[in-house]
Design a protein around this motif. Structure first.
Motif, short mmCIF file in Angstrom:
data_model
loop_
_atom_site.label_atom_id
_atom_site.label_comp_id
_atom_site.label_asym_id
_atom_site.label_seq_id
_atom_site.Cartn_x
_atom_site.Cartn_y
_atom_site.Cartn_z
N ALA A 19 0.86 -1.19 0.00
CA ALA A 19 0.00 0.00 0.00
C ALA A 19 0.89 1.24 0.00
CB ALA A 19 -0.91 0.01 1.22
N THR A 20 0.78 2.05 -1.03
CA THR A 20 1.61 3.25 -1.17
C THR A 20 0.72 4.47 -1.38
OG1 THR A 20 3.32 1.92 -2.26
CG2 THR A 20 3.51 4.31 -2.44
N PRO A 21 0.77 5.44 -0.47
CA PRO A 21 -0.01 6.66 -0.70
C PRO A 21 0.42 7.34 -2.00
CG PRO A 21 0.74 6.57 1.57
CD PRO A 21 1.46 5.47 0.83
N ASN A 22 -0.56 7.80 -2.74
CA ASN A 22 -0.26 8.53 -3.97
C ASN A 22 0.35 9.89 -3.65
OD1 ASN A 22 -1.40 6.56 -5.83
ND2 ASN A 22 -3.39 7.14 -4.98
N ASN A 23 1.36 10.26 -4.43
CA ASN A 23 2.00 11.56 -4.22
C ASN A 23 0.99 12.69 -4.42
OD1 ASN A 23 4.43 10.25 -3.81
ND2 ASN A 23 5.07 10.46 -5.94
N GLN A 24 1.11 13.72 -3.59
CA GLN A 24 0.20 14.86 -3.65
C GLN A 24 0.99 16.15 -3.53
OE1 GLN A 24 -3.07 14.73 -4.08
NE2 GLN A 24 -3.93 12.87 -3.15
N SER A 25 0.36 17.27 -3.87
CA SER A 25 0.99 18.58 -3.69
C SER A 25 -0.07 19.59 -3.29
CB SER A 25 1.69 19.03 -4.97
OG SER A 25 0.76 19.20 -6.02
N ARG A 26 0.38 20.63 -2.64
CA ARG A 26 -0.51 21.74 -2.26
C ARG A 26 0.34 22.97 -2.04
NH1 ARG A 26 0.10 23.17 3.05
NH2 ARG A 26 0.62 21.59 4.60
N ALA A 61 2.52 17.06 8.01
CA ALA A 61 2.53 18.45 7.54
C ALA A 61 1.22 19.14 7.92
CB ALA A 61 2.72 18.50 6.04
N THR A 62 1.33 20.39 8.37
CA THR A 62 0.17 21.21 8.72
C THR A 62 0.14 22.44 7.82
OG1 THR A 62 1.35 22.55 10.36
CG2 THR A 62 0.42 20.44 11.10
N THR A 63 -0.87 23.28 8.02
CA THR A 63 -0.96 24.49 7.20
C THR A 63 0.24 25.41 7.40
OG1 THR A 63 -2.29 25.52 8.94
CG2 THR A 63 -3.48 24.48 7.11
N SER A 64 0.88 25.33 8.54
CA SER A 64 2.03 26.20 8.81
C SER A 64 3.36 25.59 8.42
CB SER A 64 2.06 26.59 10.30
OG SER A 64 2.16 25.43 11.10
N SER A 65 3.35 24.36 7.90
CA SER A 65 4.60 23.73 7.49
C SER A 65 5.19 24.49 6.31
CB SER A 65 4.36 22.27 7.10
OG SER A 65 3.91 21.52 8.21
N PRO A 66 6.50 24.75 6.34
CA PRO A 66 7.12 25.50 5.24
C PRO A 66 7.21 24.69 3.96
CG PRO A 66 8.79 24.81 6.82
CD PRO A 66 7.46 24.45 7.42
N VAL A 67 7.54 25.38 2.90
CA VAL A 67 7.72 24.75 1.59
C VAL A 67 8.75 23.63 1.70
CG1 VAL A 67 8.70 25.16 -0.70
CG2 VAL A 67 7.01 26.74 0.24
N GLY A 68 8.46 22.50 1.05
CA GLY A 68 9.36 21.35 1.09
C GLY A 68 8.59 20.08 0.80
N THR A 69 9.21 18.94 1.07
CA THR A 69 8.56 17.65 0.88
C THR A 69 8.40 16.94 2.22
OG1 THR A 69 10.70 16.60 0.42
CG2 THR A 69 9.43 17.37 -1.48
N TYR A 70 7.28 16.24 2.34
CA TYR A 70 6.93 15.56 3.59
C TYR A 70 6.41 14.16 3.25
CZ TYR A 70 7.18 20.29 5.44
OH TYR A 70 7.62 21.55 5.79
N PRO A 71 6.73 13.16 4.08
CA PRO A 71 6.22 11.82 3.80
C PRO A 71 4.73 11.71 4.05
CG PRO A 71 7.43 11.83 5.89
CD PRO A 71 7.62 13.19 5.27
N ILE A 72 4.07 10.94 3.21
CA ILE A 72 2.68 10.53 3.45
C ILE A 72 2.75 9.05 3.83
CG2 ILE A 72 0.35 10.36 2.52
CD1 ILE A 72 1.24 12.28 0.29
N LEU A 73 2.26 8.72 5.00
CA LEU A 73 2.38 7.36 5.51
C LEU A 73 1.02 6.69 5.58
CD1 LEU A 73 4.89 8.04 8.44
CD2 LEU A 73 5.40 7.35 6.07
N ALA A 74 0.99 5.41 5.21
CA ALA A 74 -0.22 4.61 5.30
C ALA A 74 -0.10 3.65 6.47
CB ALA A 74 -0.46 3.84 4.01
N ALA A 75 -1.22 3.35 7.12
CA ALA A 75 -1.20 2.43 8.26
C ALA A 75 -2.63 1.99 8.54
CB ALA A 75 -0.61 3.12 9.49
N GLY A 76 -2.74 0.96 9.38
CA GLY A 76 -4.03 0.59 9.94
C GLY A 76 -4.84 -0.42 9.16
N GLY A 77 -4.34 -0.95 8.06
CA GLY A 77 -5.12 -1.90 7.28
C GLY A 77 -4.95 -3.33 7.76
N SER A 78 -5.95 -4.15 7.49
CA SER A 78 -5.85 -5.58 7.79
C SER A 78 -6.77 -6.35 6.85
CB SER A 78 -6.22 -5.86 9.25
OG SER A 78 -7.57 -5.52 9.49
N ASP A 79 -6.41 -7.61 6.57
CA ASP A 79 -7.23 -8.43 5.68
C ASP A 79 -6.99 -9.90 5.96
OD1 ASP A 79 -9.05 -8.29 3.20
OD2 ASP A 79 -7.53 -9.76 2.63
#
Length: 204
Positions: A19-26, A61-79
């Protein structure tokens, strides 16, 4: 010869999916987008819809996080049929745009230019011009010799880690200077024609 039957147990183990979070930008100052997750490794034509408990993705990352790159992490799944392993995605925070607007000004012909001021729109997170790395500068090509009329006040030179700049020019209005024309006192004898009167000026 007959062989006694032997029971063999077939152990079916879980398949592994990633499971890999899709890259995003804002933009800087914006809220995080809704994070989505991509999967690899499903078998039997199955998709994410079969997962018993779907993982979720988040970023620190929050609204006050400066310009840059931040990891998006996935967790909590089970099957029941899949072992879920996780890989990080990337959230890219980009510069937002602040507009620097030259404030209109005026002066009299022949005088020095005033100190020009700048208004801003587009700041986020409570930022203002004091938070900029390099504050833009407002200037004009008009000098004390420039004629009466209107002249551009341009803005340029802003630099910041979290903002890109848009610039809006203003107008410097040069108005007429005042001069005083004073007729010199004169005298003549009664009955004599008036002399040529002279004028002196002040204020050029």
């Amino acid at each position: 010869n007959a062989v006694n039957g032997t029971t063999v147990v077939l152990a079916v183990t879980k398949a592994t999916i990633t499971a890999t979070p899709n890259n995003q930008s804002r933009l800087y100052g914006a809220t995080n987008p809704v994070f989505t997750i991509g999967y690899a490794g499903f078998v039997n034509g199955e998709t994410a819809s079969v997962i018993n408990v779907a993982p979720t993705a988040s970023s620190s990352a929050t609204t006050s996080s400066p310009v840059g790159t931040y990891p998006i992490l996935a967790a909590g799944g089970s099957d029941n049929n899949y072992e879920i392993v996780y890989a990080p995605g990337t959230l890219t925070i980009m510069k937002t745009v602040v507009t620097a607007i030259a404030v209109d000004a005026s002066r009299v012909y022949g005088s020095a230019n005033p100190v020009f001021s700048i208004n801003y729109t587009g700041f986020v997170n409570g930022d203002d011009s004091n938070d900029l790395n390099t504050v833009p500068v407002a200037a004009t090509t008009a000098t004390n010799l420039s004629a009466v009329g209107t002249h551009l006040i341009t803005v340029s030179g802003g630099v910041d880690d979290n903002y890109n700049f848009a610039y809006t020019s203003g107008t410097l209005t040069i108005t007429k200077a005042s001069i005083t024309a004073t007729v010199a006192n004169a005298s003549r004898i009664y009955g004599v024609a008036n002399l040529s009167f002279s004028i002196s000026y002040s204020g050029f």
